[in-house]
Design an enzyme around this catalytic site. Structure first.
Site, PDB file in Angstrom:
ATOM      1  N   LYS A  48       0.859  -1.193   0.000  1.00 30.18           N
ATOM      2  CA  LYS A  48       0.000   0.000   0.000  1.00 30.18           C
ATOM      3  C   LYS A  48       0.890   1.235   0.000  1.00 30.18           C
ATOM      4  O   LYS A  48       1.928   1.269   0.651  1.00 30.18           O
ATOM      5  CB  LYS A  48      -0.917  -0.009   1.236  1.00 30.18           C
ATOM      6  CG  LYS A  48      -1.797   1.235   1.302  1.00 30.18           C
ATOM      7  CD  LYS A  48      -3.010   1.065   2.169  1.00 30.18           C
ATOM      8  CE  LYS A  48      -3.798   2.375   2.241  1.00 30.18           C
ATOM      9  NZ  LYS A  48      -4.267   2.845   0.920  1.00 30.18           N
ATOM     10  N   SER A  49       0.468   2.272  -0.714  1.00 26.90           N
ATOM     11  CA  SER A  49       1.313   3.466  -0.861  1.00 26.90           C
ATOM     12  C   SER A  49       1.636   4.086   0.497  1.00 26.90           C
ATOM     13  O   SER A  49       0.746   4.266   1.334  1.00 26.90           O
ATOM     14  CB  SER A  49       0.604   4.508  -1.726  1.00 26.90           C
ATOM     15  OG  SER A  49       0.242   3.944  -2.954  1.00 26.90           O
ATOM     16  N   ASN A  75     -13.940   4.268  -3.967  1.00 28.96           N
ATOM     17  CA  ASN A  75     -13.247   4.347  -2.681  1.00 28.96           C
ATOM     18  C   ASN A  75     -12.659   5.731  -2.477  1.00 28.96           C
ATOM     19  O   ASN A  75     -12.217   6.389  -3.422  1.00 28.96           O
ATOM     20  CB  ASN A  75     -12.189   3.252  -2.533  1.00 28.96           C
ATOM     21  CG  ASN A  75     -10.825   3.685  -3.018  1.00 28.96           C
ATOM     22  OD1 ASN A  75     -10.070   4.338  -2.288  1.00 28.96           O
ATOM     23  ND2 ASN A  75     -10.516   3.365  -4.269  1.00 28.96           N
ATOM     24  N   ALA A  76     -12.731   6.147  -1.226  1.00 31.18           N
ATOM     25  CA  ALA A  76     -12.093   7.404  -0.817  1.00 31.18           C
ATOM     26  C   ALA A  76     -11.409   7.120   0.512  1.00 31.18           C
ATOM     27  O   ALA A  76     -11.808   7.591   1.568  1.00 31.18           O
ATOM     28  CB  ALA A  76     -13.131   8.514  -0.668  1.00 31.18           C
ATOM     29  N   CYS A 135      -1.808  11.905  -6.728  1.00 28.55           N
ATOM     30  CA  CYS A 135      -1.967  12.700  -5.513  1.00 28.55           C
ATOM     31  C   CYS A 135      -1.622  14.142  -5.858  1.00 28.55           C
ATOM     32  O   CYS A 135      -0.860  14.399  -6.799  1.00 28.55           O
ATOM     33  CB  CYS A 135      -1.084  12.156  -4.392  1.00 28.55           C
ATOM     34  SG  CYS A 135       0.560  11.785  -4.931  1.00 28.55           S
ATOM     35  N   THR A 201      -7.305   4.361 -10.105  1.00 28.32           N
ATOM     36  CA  THR A 201      -8.764   4.484 -10.223  1.00 28.32           C
ATOM     37  C   THR A 201      -9.127   5.650 -11.157  1.00 28.32           C
ATOM     38  O   THR A 201      -8.341   6.585 -11.330  1.00 28.32           O
ATOM     39  CB  THR A 201      -9.396   4.735  -8.840  1.00 28.32           C
ATOM     40  OG1 THR A 201      -8.713   5.812  -8.217  1.00 28.32           O
ATOM     41  CG2 THR A 201      -9.323   3.509  -7.960  1.00 28.32           C
ATOM     42  N   GLY A 254      -6.692  -2.499 -13.647  1.00 28.17           N
ATOM     43  CA  GLY A 254      -7.981  -1.822 -13.776  1.00 28.17           C
ATOM     44  C   GLY A 254      -9.058  -2.781 -14.226  1.00 28.17           C
ATOM     45  O   GLY A 254      -9.141  -3.121 -15.405  1.00 28.17           O
ATOM     46  N   GLY A 255      -9.838  -3.266 -13.260  1.00 30.40           N
ATOM     47  CA  GLY A 255     -11.000  -4.082 -13.584  1.00 30.40           C
ATOM     48  C   GLY A 255     -10.713  -5.522 -13.939  1.00 30.40           C
ATOM     49  O   GLY A 255     -11.618  -6.231 -14.375  1.00 30.40           O
ATOM     50  N   GLY A 276      -6.811  -5.568  -8.023  1.00 25.52           N
ATOM     51  CA  GLY A 276      -7.152  -4.921  -6.751  1.00 25.52           C
ATOM     52  C   GLY A 276      -8.541  -5.293  -6.298  1.00 25.52           C
ATOM     53  O   GLY A 276      -8.732  -6.191  -5.463  1.00 25.52           O
TER      54      GLY A 276
HETATM   55  C1  LIG Z   1      -9.675   0.485  -1.549  1.00 26.54           C
HETATM   56  C2  LIG Z   1      -8.638   0.885  -2.550  1.00 26.54           C
HETATM   57  C3  LIG Z   1      -7.461   1.485  -2.117  1.00 26.54           C
HETATM   58  C4  LIG Z   1      -6.464   1.868  -3.035  1.00 26.54           C
HETATM   59  N1  LIG Z   1      -5.308   2.419  -2.586  1.00 26.54           N
HETATM   60  C5  LIG Z   1      -4.302   2.694  -3.469  1.00 26.54           C
HETATM   61  C6  LIG Z   1      -3.046   3.173  -3.010  1.00 26.54           C
HETATM   62  O1  LIG Z   1      -2.789   3.337  -1.812  1.00 26.54           O
HETATM   63  N2  LIG Z   1      -2.098   3.457  -3.948  1.00 26.54           N
HETATM   64  C7  LIG Z   1      -2.306   3.250  -5.298  1.00 26.54           C
HETATM   65  O2  LIG Z   1      -1.398   3.506  -6.092  1.00 26.54           O
HETATM   66  N3  LIG Z   1      -3.487   2.778  -5.745  1.00 26.54           N
HETATM   67  C8  LIG Z   1      -4.474   2.504  -4.874  1.00 26.54           C
HETATM   68  N4  LIG Z   1      -5.666   1.979  -5.332  1.00 26.54           N
HETATM   69  C9  LIG Z   1      -5.852   1.756  -6.788  1.00 26.54           C
HETATM   70  C10 LIG Z   1      -5.563   0.293  -7.179  1.00 26.54           C
HETATM   71  O3  LIG Z   1      -4.227  -0.059  -6.924  1.00 26.54           O
HETATM   72  C11 LIG Z   1      -5.871   0.066  -8.674  1.00 26.54           C
HETATM   73  O4  LIG Z   1      -4.988   0.849  -9.453  1.00 26.54           O
HETATM   74  C12 LIG Z   1      -7.309   0.424  -9.054  1.00 26.54           C
HETATM   75  O5  LIG Z   1      -8.202   0.061  -8.031  1.00 26.54           O
HETATM   76  C13 LIG Z   1      -7.755  -0.262 -10.345  1.00 26.54           C
HETATM   77  O6  LIG Z   1      -7.625  -1.663 -10.260  1.00 26.54           O
HETATM   78  P1  LIG Z   1      -8.841  -2.648  -9.832  1.00 26.54           P
HETATM   79  O7  LIG Z   1     -10.020  -2.324 -10.702  1.00 26.54           O
HETATM   80  O8  LIG Z   1      -8.298  -4.021 -10.033  1.00 26.54           O
HETATM   81  O9  LIG Z   1      -9.121  -2.372  -8.385  1.00 26.54           O
HETATM   82  C14 LIG Z   1      -6.671   1.616  -4.431  1.00 26.54           C
HETATM   83  C15 LIG Z   1      -7.862   1.017  -4.854  1.00 26.54           C
HETATM   84  C16 LIG Z   1      -8.833   0.639  -3.944  1.00 26.54           C
HETATM   85  C17 LIG Z   1     -10.088  -0.033  -4.456  1.00 26.54           C
END
Ligand SMILES: Cc1cc2nc3c(=O)[nH]c(=O)nc-3n(C[C@H](O)[C@H](O)[C@H](O)COP(=O)(O)O)c2cc1C
Length: 315
Positions: A48-49, A75-76, A135, A201, A254-255, A276
């Site tokens: 996680k970042s 998500n936020a 960010c 996202t 992504g997805g 993710g």
């Molecule tokens: C709950 C959540 C937290 C996330 N936190 C981070 C993060 O800390 N750093 C980051 O680069 N991306 C973060 N992402 C983005 C994911 O790494 C990913 O790029 C994005 O969700 C698209 O992939 P997915 O559709 O498989 O989830 C987060 C996504 C979700 C859903």
């Protein structure tokens, strides 16, 4: 499956399969990350970042799960994290439990701070460092996100690249909301990025609770992930691969929720595939299951090596 080779190589890091845990999901503690790799079957992990200082997140609710009804999640989280020092310890713990590659993710609010944070996480000797450029740049015009313009995105890469040993590849993680993601990726590579992660996202998006007539998320808006993001992500990966002529590896994210999605992402140009949201919906074993599905589909379609799928859709 005999005759099918899923192994891939990400700038020296050997992955037994192309699935990678995306940043922010299950990537908190060393023990959890090791379980995702050892038991869940991920080929590599992204932590996680982390930022230089610990950071609290947004208040609840931080997630809206509409995967079943609409194929998306919002998500936020607010980039909550315990700070980079603690992350270095978690990665060290992961190393004791698991031999699979580790990509350490960092974020910052100025380009210089990207360099400082990358230098700190480099102490954990990750296989790669990923810069979460989604960010706000507090020094930039109107505090816009780094990933939205070439200059800011490239500057963050330059600072990070100059701050960590050459032996550790630096990936720039970009946003599908950028007007021309391929040009931003090219600027990042020009500035020293060794690879690109696409995408973070999309959005931000919003969901409204009609009984209360208010946005559901406490932060009102949040990032869109899950299957609804996939066509956008595939197009971004395709454009980046085309622009960079396949010269740098892309972690296509992504997805991705099943083996067909993973193959599609690789054909668009991804050398590895980030997962993710599907780790929520299908559970930690999603990585193993995606690999099994990939093997079945590859056999059915006459493909034997996952590495050969990369960029295949470009003809
Ligand atoms: C709950 C959540 C937290 C996330 N936190 C981070 C993060 O800390 N750093 C980051 O680069 N991306 C973060 N992402 C983005 C994911 O790494 C990913 O790029 C994005 O969700 C698209 O992939 P997915 O559709 O498989 O989830 C987060 C996504 C979700 C859903």
């Amino acid at each position: 499956m005999p005759g099918i080779d899923l192994s891939t190589n990400l700038l020296g890091a050997k992955l037994e399969n192309p699935t990678v845990l995306a940043s922010g999901i299950l990537g908190t503690t060393g023990a959890l990350m090791a379980s995702v790799a050892n038991e869940g079957g991920a080929g590599a992990i992204t932590s996680k970042s982390a930022s230089i200082k610990p950071r609290g997140g947004h208040p609840n609710p931080i997630v809206v799960d509409a995967i079943a009804e609409g194929g998306w999640m919002l998500n936020a989280v607010g980039l909550s994290n315990p700070g980079v020092e603690e992350k270095v310890e978690e990665i060290a713990h992961y190393r004791k439990l698991c031999g699979k590659p580790m990509i350490a993710s960092v974020f910052a609010s100025t380009a210089k701070e990207f360099g400082e944070c990358a230098a700190l996480i480099a102490r954990a000797k990750p296989d790669a460092i990923e810069l979460d450029e989604s960010c706000p740049n507090v020094e930039g015009e109107f505090g816009a996100l780094f990933c939205l313009n070439e200059r800011d995105a490239a500057k963050a890469v330059e600072e990070a690249r100059n701050s960590v040993p050459k032996s550790i590849p630096v990936f720039a993680k970009l946003s599908p909301s950028a007007p021309d993601i391929a040009s931003i990726a090219a600027a990042c590579v020009e500035a020293g990025a060794d690879g690109i992660t696409a995408v973070n996202t999309a959005g931000p998006g919003m969901a409204i609770d009609i009984s209360r007539a208010r946005p559901i998320l406490a932060n009102k808006a949040g990032g869109i992930s899950g299957p609804a993001l996939k066509p956008l992500a595939v197009r971004c990966v395709y454009d980046i691969y085309g622009k960079l002529e396949g010269k740098v590896p892309i972690i296509g994210t992504g997805g991705v929720a099943n083996g067909a999605d993973a193959i599609e992402m690789m054909m668009a140009g991804a050398s590895a595939v980030g997962i993710g949201t599907a780790a929520y919906t299908r559970g930690m074993n999603v990585f193993r299951e995606v690999c099994r599905e990939m093997e079945e589909l590859m056999e059915k379609n006459g493909y034997s090596k996952a590495r050969e799928l990369v960029g295949m859709a470009h003809g």
